[in-house]
Design a protein around this motif. Structure first.
Motif, mmCIF file in Angstrom:
data_model
loop_
_atom_site.group_PDB
_atom_site.id
_atom_site.type_symbol
_atom_site.label_atom_id
_atom_site.label_comp_id
_atom_site.label_asym_id
_atom_site.label_seq_id
_atom_site.Cartn_x
_atom_site.Cartn_y
_atom_site.Cartn_z
ATOM 1 N N PRO A 95 0.827 -1.213 0.000
ATOM 2 C CA PRO A 95 0.000 0.000 0.000
ATOM 3 C C PRO A 95 0.864 1.268 0.000
ATOM 4 O O PRO A 95 0.853 2.051 0.950
ATOM 5 N N GLN A 96 1.624 1.455 -1.082
ATOM 6 C CA GLN A 96 2.587 2.555 -1.152
ATOM 7 C C GLN A 96 1.917 3.922 -1.072
ATOM 8 O O GLN A 96 2.440 4.841 -0.434
ATOM 9 N N THR A 97 0.751 4.053 -1.680
ATOM 10 C CA THR A 97 0.043 5.332 -1.650
ATOM 11 C C THR A 97 -0.295 5.716 -0.210
ATOM 12 O O THR A 97 -0.085 6.868 0.198
ATOM 13 N N ALA A 153 3.137 0.439 11.587
ATOM 14 C CA ALA A 153 2.561 0.201 10.257
ATOM 15 C C ALA A 153 3.621 -0.319 9.296
ATOM 16 O O ALA A 153 3.380 -1.276 8.540
ATOM 17 N N ASN A 154 4.803 0.284 9.342
ATOM 18 C CA ASN A 154 5.898 -0.172 8.466
ATOM 19 C C ASN A 154 6.315 -1.601 8.787
ATOM 20 O O ASN A 154 6.620 -2.384 7.891
ATOM 21 N N GLU A 155 6.321 -1.948 10.088
ATOM 22 C CA GLU A 155 6.660 -3.318 10.479
ATOM 23 C C GLU A 155 5.624 -4.304 9.945
ATOM 24 O O GLU A 155 5.974 -5.388 9.482
ATOM 25 N N LYS A 156 4.344 -3.911 9.992
ATOM 26 C CA LYS A 156 3.279 -4.790 9.465
ATOM 27 C C LYS A 156 3.433 -4.989 7.963
ATOM 28 O O LYS A 156 3.188 -6.083 7.445
ATOM 29 N N VAL A 167 6.307 -7.471 7.497
ATOM 30 C CA VAL A 167 5.879 -8.832 7.854
ATOM 31 C C VAL A 167 5.042 -9.409 6.716
ATOM 32 O O VAL A 167 5.220 -10.569 6.307
ATOM 33 N N ALA A 168 4.130 -8.613 6.174
ATOM 34 C CA ALA A 168 3.271 -9.076 5.082
ATOM 35 C C ALA A 168 4.099 -9.373 3.833
ATOM 36 O O ALA A 168 3.843 -10.369 3.133
ATOM 37 N N LYS A 169 5.094 -8.547 3.541
ATOM 38 C CA LYS A 169 5.951 -8.755 2.361
ATOM 39 C C LYS A 169 6.672 -10.098 2.427
ATOM 40 O O LYS A 169 6.914 -10.737 1.410
ATOM 41 N N ALA A 170 7.036 -10.498 3.640
ATOM 42 C CA ALA A 170 7.810 -11.728 3.822
ATOM 43 C C ALA A 170 6.970 -12.988 3.588
ATOM 44 O O ALA A 170 7.517 -14.071 3.427
ATOM 45 N N SER A 189 -0.883 -10.135 2.682
ATOM 46 C CA SER A 189 -2.136 -9.405 2.888
ATOM 47 C C SER A 189 -1.787 -8.157 3.689
ATOM 48 O O SER A 189 -1.232 -8.242 4.777
ATOM 49 N N TYR A 190 -2.119 -7.011 3.137
ATOM 50 C CA TYR A 190 -1.765 -5.743 3.768
ATOM 51 C C TYR A 190 -2.945 -5.107 4.503
ATOM 52 O O TYR A 190 -2.925 -3.917 4.794
ATOM 53 N N THR A 191 -3.944 -5.898 4.822
ATOM 54 C CA THR A 191 -5.148 -5.368 5.469
ATOM 55 C C THR A 191 -4.815 -4.701 6.806
ATOM 56 O O THR A 191 -5.256 -3.585 7.078
ATOM 57 N N LYS A 192 -4.026 -5.393 7.648
ATOM 58 C CA LYS A 192 -3.670 -4.832 8.964
ATOM 59 C C LYS A 192 -2.822 -3.572 8.809
ATOM 60 O O LYS A 192 -3.022 -2.591 9.521
ATOM 61 N N ALA A 193 -1.891 -3.606 7.872
ATOM 62 C CA ALA A 193 -1.027 -2.445 7.641
ATOM 63 C C ALA A 193 -1.858 -1.255 7.161
ATOM 64 O O ALA A 193 -1.661 -0.124 7.623
ATOM 65 N N LYS A 194 -2.803 -1.517 6.254
ATOM 66 C CA LYS A 194 -3.660 -0.430 5.754
ATOM 67 C C LYS A 194 -4.502 0.158 6.884
ATOM 68 O O LYS A 194 -4.681 1.383 6.959
#
Length: 197
Positions: free
Chosen positions: A25-27, A62-65, A68-71, A76-81
């Motif tokens: 979710p770069q934006t 948020a960056n850590e989430k 973790v998702a990238k790995a 799934s980037y739902t938690k990070a978003k």
């Protein structure tokens, strides 16, 4: 025929599989980062440091989430978003707190300036009533010098306030007020002792 069907099903499965992989979710990351920078530029790190630090910590989370998702195989980037949305809202709240603190500091400083000016005038009146003996004269000269410093500080603080240095002006005027208050107490005590003699 059967093998074509199997290939078609496998191709559809792969299509579904790869389409379910979410993009970073770069934006949202960029928006949250820009919001934090805007809050810092507004001085939140100085005026409301606890709220600003909480904001920075939330962005770190948020960056850590995201990492973790990238790995994961199927990120799934739902938690990070969700965390990034919270960070954006926190940035708005922190900026508002910072602006409110600035208004509060300015009012506090302006009120203290008025109090110090009044104390200086009151102290000048008390000096006239103070005992004059040998030791009293020396003490009065020292007090007059301290009062002159307090008057100079008021002028400096007014300049700092005009230039937008709210924290510097506030701390200086507090020190001047403390000094003027202690001078008043010292003079009142000397006058009271003189009255008892």
């Amino acid at each position: 025929m059967k093998s074509k069907l199997i290939i078609a099903v496998a191709a559809m499965g792969l299509t579904v599989l790869f389409s379910s992989c979410q993009k970073v979710p770069q934006t949202e990351i960029d928006a949250a980062t820009a919001a934090i920078q805007e809050v810092k530029d507004a001085g939140a790190d100085m005026y409301v440091p606890e709220a600003y630090q909480a904001l920075v910590d939330s962005m770190k989370s948020a960056n850590e989430k995201v990492e973790v998702a990238k790995a994961k195989w199927f990120p799934s980037y739902t938690k990070a978003k969700a965390t990034l949305a919270v960070v954006s809202q926190m940035a708005v709240d922190t900026k508002a707190k910072s602006e409110a603190r600035k208004v509060e500091l300015k009012a506090e400083t302006e009120a203290a300036i008025v109090e110090v000016k009044a104390l200086v005038e009151e102290n000048k009146g008390l000096i006239a009533k103070a005992p004059r003996g040998k030791e009293g004269r020396e003490a009065l000269e020292a007090i007059k010098a301290d009062l002159a410093v307090a008057e100079t500080t008021v002028t400096e603080v007014e300049g700092l306030l005009a230039n937008g240095d709210l924290l510097g002006s506030n701390s200086k005027i507090k020190a001047a007020k403390e000094k003027a208050t202690s001078i008043k107490a010292e003079l009142e005590e000397a006058i009271a002792k003189k009255g008892k003699k």
